[in-house]
Design a protein around this motif. Structure first.
Motif, PDB file in Angstrom:
ATOM      1  N   PRO A 190      40.575  20.719  77.347  1.00 34.17           N
ATOM      2  CA  PRO A 190      39.167  20.860  76.968  1.00 34.17           C
ATOM      3  C   PRO A 190      38.325  21.544  78.041  1.00 34.17           C
ATOM      4  O   PRO A 190      38.784  21.801  79.158  1.00 34.17           O
ATOM      5  CB  PRO A 190      38.716  19.402  76.777  1.00 34.17           C
ATOM      6  CG  PRO A 190      39.969  18.590  76.734  1.00 34.17           C
ATOM      7  CD  PRO A 190      40.974  19.337  77.546  1.00 34.17           C
ATOM      8  N   THR A 191      37.087  21.812  77.678  1.00 36.84           N
ATOM      9  CA  THR A 191      36.106  22.330  78.622  1.00 36.84           C
ATOM     10  C   THR A 191      35.912  21.347  79.773  1.00 36.84           C
ATOM     11  O   THR A 191      35.938  20.131  79.584  1.00 36.84           O
ATOM     12  CB  THR A 191      34.757  22.538  77.904  1.00 36.84           C
ATOM     13  OG1 THR A 191      34.912  23.533  76.883  1.00 36.84           O
ATOM     14  CG2 THR A 191      33.677  22.990  78.874  1.00 36.84           C
ATOM     15  N   ARG A 194      34.229  17.683  79.561  1.00 33.02           N
ATOM     16  CA  ARG A 194      34.262  17.130  78.206  1.00 33.02           C
ATOM     17  C   ARG A 194      34.749  15.681  78.216  1.00 33.02           C
ATOM     18  O   ARG A 194      34.313  14.858  77.406  1.00 33.02           O
ATOM     19  CB  ARG A 194      35.196  17.972  77.316  1.00 33.02           C
ATOM     20  CG  ARG A 194      35.295  17.502  75.870  1.00 33.02           C
ATOM     21  CD  ARG A 194      33.993  17.722  75.118  1.00 33.02           C
ATOM     22  NE  ARG A 194      33.731  19.128  74.899  1.00 33.02           N
ATOM     23  CZ  ARG A 194      32.522  19.626  74.648  1.00 33.02           C
ATOM     24  NH1 ARG A 194      31.467  18.820  74.603  1.00 33.02           N
ATOM     25  NH2 ARG A 194      32.349  20.932  74.460  1.00 33.02           N
ATOM     26  N   THR A 209      41.512  17.794  83.810  1.00 39.03           N
ATOM     27  CA  THR A 209      40.903  17.128  82.667  1.00 39.03           C
ATOM     28  C   THR A 209      41.980  16.442  81.844  1.00 39.03           C
ATOM     29  O   THR A 209      43.139  16.866  81.851  1.00 39.03           O
ATOM     30  CB  THR A 209      40.141  18.121  81.777  1.00 39.03           C
ATOM     31  OG1 THR A 209      39.581  17.426  80.652  1.00 39.03           O
ATOM     32  CG2 THR A 209      41.039  19.231  81.267  1.00 39.03           C
ATOM     33  N   ALA A 228      36.870  12.273  74.088  1.00 41.28           N
ATOM     34  CA  ALA A 228      35.685  12.940  74.637  1.00 41.28           C
ATOM     35  C   ALA A 228      34.578  11.928  74.947  1.00 41.28           C
ATOM     36  O   ALA A 228      34.174  11.156  74.084  1.00 41.28           O
ATOM     37  CB  ALA A 228      35.178  13.993  73.658  1.00 41.28           C
ATOM     38  N   ALA A 238      30.114  18.896  79.850  1.00 41.55           N
ATOM     39  CA  ALA A 238      30.350  20.007  78.929  1.00 41.55           C
ATOM     40  C   ALA A 238      29.164  20.158  77.990  1.00 41.55           C
ATOM     41  O   ALA A 238      28.459  19.189  77.689  1.00 41.55           O
ATOM     42  CB  ALA A 238      31.627  19.755  78.130  1.00 41.55           C
ATOM     43  N   HIS A 241      28.463  19.597  71.261  1.00 43.47           N
ATOM     44  CA  HIS A 241      29.039  20.306  70.118  1.00 43.47           C
ATOM     45  C   HIS A 241      28.578  19.626  68.837  1.00 43.47           C
ATOM     46  O   HIS A 241      28.240  18.434  68.833  1.00 43.47           O
ATOM     47  CB  HIS A 241      30.565  20.300  70.195  1.00 43.47           C
ATOM     48  CG  HIS A 241      31.173  18.926  70.183  1.00 43.47           C
ATOM     49  ND1 HIS A 241      31.626  18.319  69.034  1.00 43.47           N
ATOM     50  CD2 HIS A 241      31.391  18.040  71.178  1.00 43.47           C
ATOM     51  CE1 HIS A 241      32.103  17.121  69.330  1.00 43.47           C
ATOM     52  NE2 HIS A 241      31.969  16.921  70.615  1.00 43.47           N
ATOM     53  N   GLY A 440      32.578  25.261  76.361  1.00 47.23           N
ATOM     54  CA  GLY A 440      32.070  24.483  75.236  1.00 47.23           C
ATOM     55  C   GLY A 440      32.614  24.927  73.886  1.00 47.23           C
ATOM     56  O   GLY A 440      32.196  24.393  72.858  1.00 47.23           O
ATOM     57  N   GLU A 442      35.563  24.593  72.305  1.00 45.73           N
ATOM     58  CA  GLU A 442      36.748  23.976  71.705  1.00 45.73           C
ATOM     59  C   GLU A 442      36.751  24.088  70.185  1.00 45.73           C
ATOM     60  O   GLU A 442      37.803  24.281  69.567  1.00 45.73           O
ATOM     61  CB  GLU A 442      36.844  22.488  72.086  1.00 45.73           C
ATOM     62  CG  GLU A 442      37.119  22.210  73.537  1.00 45.73           C
ATOM     63  CD  GLU A 442      35.857  21.911  74.317  1.00 45.73           C
ATOM     64  OE1 GLU A 442      35.916  21.046  75.201  1.00 45.73           O
ATOM     65  OE2 GLU A 442      34.807  22.543  74.029  1.00 45.73           O
TER      66      GLU A 442
END
Length: 468
Positions: A190-191, A194, A209, A228, A238, A241, A440, A442
């Motif tokens: 992930p970012t 996150r 991560t 997350a 992050a 979303h 960001g 994903e």
């Protein structure tokens, strides 16, 4: 009903919610497979059978909402699970029991997942292969003479062998994407920011991560939703979303502009012809789906490799090791730590600053595209023992750098990246390709991955490793 390990994690969760399957039945099924098969695979370093059955029994009385409630999800042995041994892949930590849960473990527990045990990882997560003094090597289920990669090698081996439906992994320089590639799986890094590393593990450089490893996109997206979160004191956050990541797996991505390059940043790293074939075939797939594919120059060059190596030396020193336990370290770890302790703090900070400056320039290039396609690794899956041939840690480290020349770029930049299991050699070995997205982004990667998966008829199709 199919054999239980044939079901996706989401289908298992649905069967549990519908009353067609119990968490205890599913947990016993996987514990039985582990007992029968894991000696050949090397996926688990610790199996927590009693704990898992107790969790499953409690879930039969009180099942939380959510698509993965009742589904087994093992935890990598770099993550703390309270009252369960954690050895960080090192004989120097034998006998150490975690005093608390990592926050990501708390999230998975609250979502109703069942922990079957701790998956094997190389010492302190430093190598890109999983061979330790604690347990047998983690092997790719597609060919048991081949390494399952690292550092989430046990996690990937477990999923690919049907010893877990999905798994939690972590990625500091490709440690989710590398084993996903050599085990034929879908993995998401992930970012940056996150997923929290609270409460103990620091995120000083922002390279590492947590993330999911799965057989398909939707399962990985659902586990990413569970994982997350942020915690007070996190250094990185992050961008937010919309909706859930699982929802992105059902959305069409629209026509995207996708950059591609296949020149590794590591000097003298060369692409195997099969790896290049996987990359070219993937580009054709993207074009066939209507996306614009554009060749670009690599956004990171070889001049940055020494700066990354400086950071890696320092990371080898993060785990304290008592003086009387130092002889129990593996040669590569001892070699890396020697160089890490010899690195002055200003040199570390200068290296990190150089990498951040390079990231600012690279993002100006990659942000013009919705995704970037590259190989994941430079060679097909390596034989067990290949990285340590010659008993020379410096040679081992050089082989690691050349093999894993692409994934660390996105740990440096913080961008999300996924491994797509799109290609198998004539010998039946999996070779993945990597897609990276904007910070960001994903959701876009998940939608695009799901589109490719559907176009290919499922990543695995009718393929199954013999041990399946």
């Amino acid at each position: 009903m199919s054999e239980l390990h044939e079901l996706s994690a989401l289908d298992q969760g649905k069967a549990i919610r519908n009353g067609d399957l119990s968490p205890v039945e599913l947990t016993r099924f996987y514990l039985d497979r582990i007992a029968r098969l894991d000696a050949e695979i090397g996926a688990y370093v610790t199996v927590t059978a009693e704990r898992a059955l107790a969790q499953a029994t409690a879930l039969e009385r009180d099942l939380p909402g959510g698509p993965l409630a009742g589904v087994p999800v093992p935890v990598k042995d770099l993550n703390l699970v309270k009252n369960v041994p954690i050895m960080f892949g090192s004989a120097a930590y034998q006998g150490f029991v975690a005093p608390m849960d990592d926050s990501v473990v708390e999230r998975m527990s609250a979502a109703g997942t069942v922990m079957l045990g701790k998956t094997s990882t190389p010492e302190f997560g430093l190598p890109c292969y999983t061979e330790t003094y604690l347990s047998p090597p983690a092997r790719s289920p597609w060919d048991l003479t081949r390494s399952a990669g690292g550092s989430s090698g046990g996690a990937a081996a477990a999923v690919a062998a049907g010893l877990a439906p999905v798994a939690q992994g972590s990625d500091g320089a490709g440690s989710i994407r590398i084993p996903s590639s050599v085990c034929g799986l879908y993995g998401i890094k992930p970012t940056r920011g996150r997923i929290s590393f609270a409460p103990i593990i620091p995120d000083l450089a922002g390279m590492s991560t947590n993330g999911p490893i799965a057989r398909n996109v939707a399962d990985a997206a659902a586990l990413l939703d569970v994982m997350a979160h942020n915690s007070p004191g996190d250094l990185y956050l992050a961008p937010p979303h919309e909706g859930t990541f699982l929802e992105y797996a059902t959305r069409q991505p629209g026509k995207l502009r996708i950059a591609r390059y296949a020149t590794p940043a590591v000097p003298e790293a060369e692409l195997d012809p099969e790896v290049l074939a996987a990359y070219e075939e993937s580009a054709k797939t993207l074009a066939a789906l209507g996306h614009e594919v554009v060749d670009i120059d690599p956004p990171f060059g070889p001049e940055l490799v020494p700066q990354f190596v400086t950071l890696w030396y320092a990371f080898a020193c993060m785990h304290p090791v008592a003086d009387d336990q130092i002889p129990r370290l593996r040669p590569l770890t001892a070699w890396l730590r020697e160089r890490g302790f010899a690195t002055p703090a200003p040199a570390f900070l200068q290296a990190q600053a150089a990498l951040q400056l390079a990231t600012r320039a690279a993002l100006q290039v990659t942000d013009a595209y919705d995704a970037v396609l590259t190989p994941t690794v430079t060679l097909p899956p390596r034989p067990v023992g290949w990285f340590e041939e010659g008993d020379d840690p410096e040679l081992t480290f050089e082989r690691m750098k050349r093999f894993a020349a692409f994934p660390p770029i996105y740990n440096v930049s913080g961008q999300p990246a996924v491994n797509l299991p799109l290609y198998w050699t004539e010998d039946g070995l999996p070779i993945g390709v990597m897609l990276a997205g904007r910070i960001g982004g994903e959701g876009v990667l998940i939608s695009l991955s799901a589109q490719i998966e559907a176009y290919k008829g499922g990543f695995w199709g009718d393929r199954r490793p013999d041990i399946w």
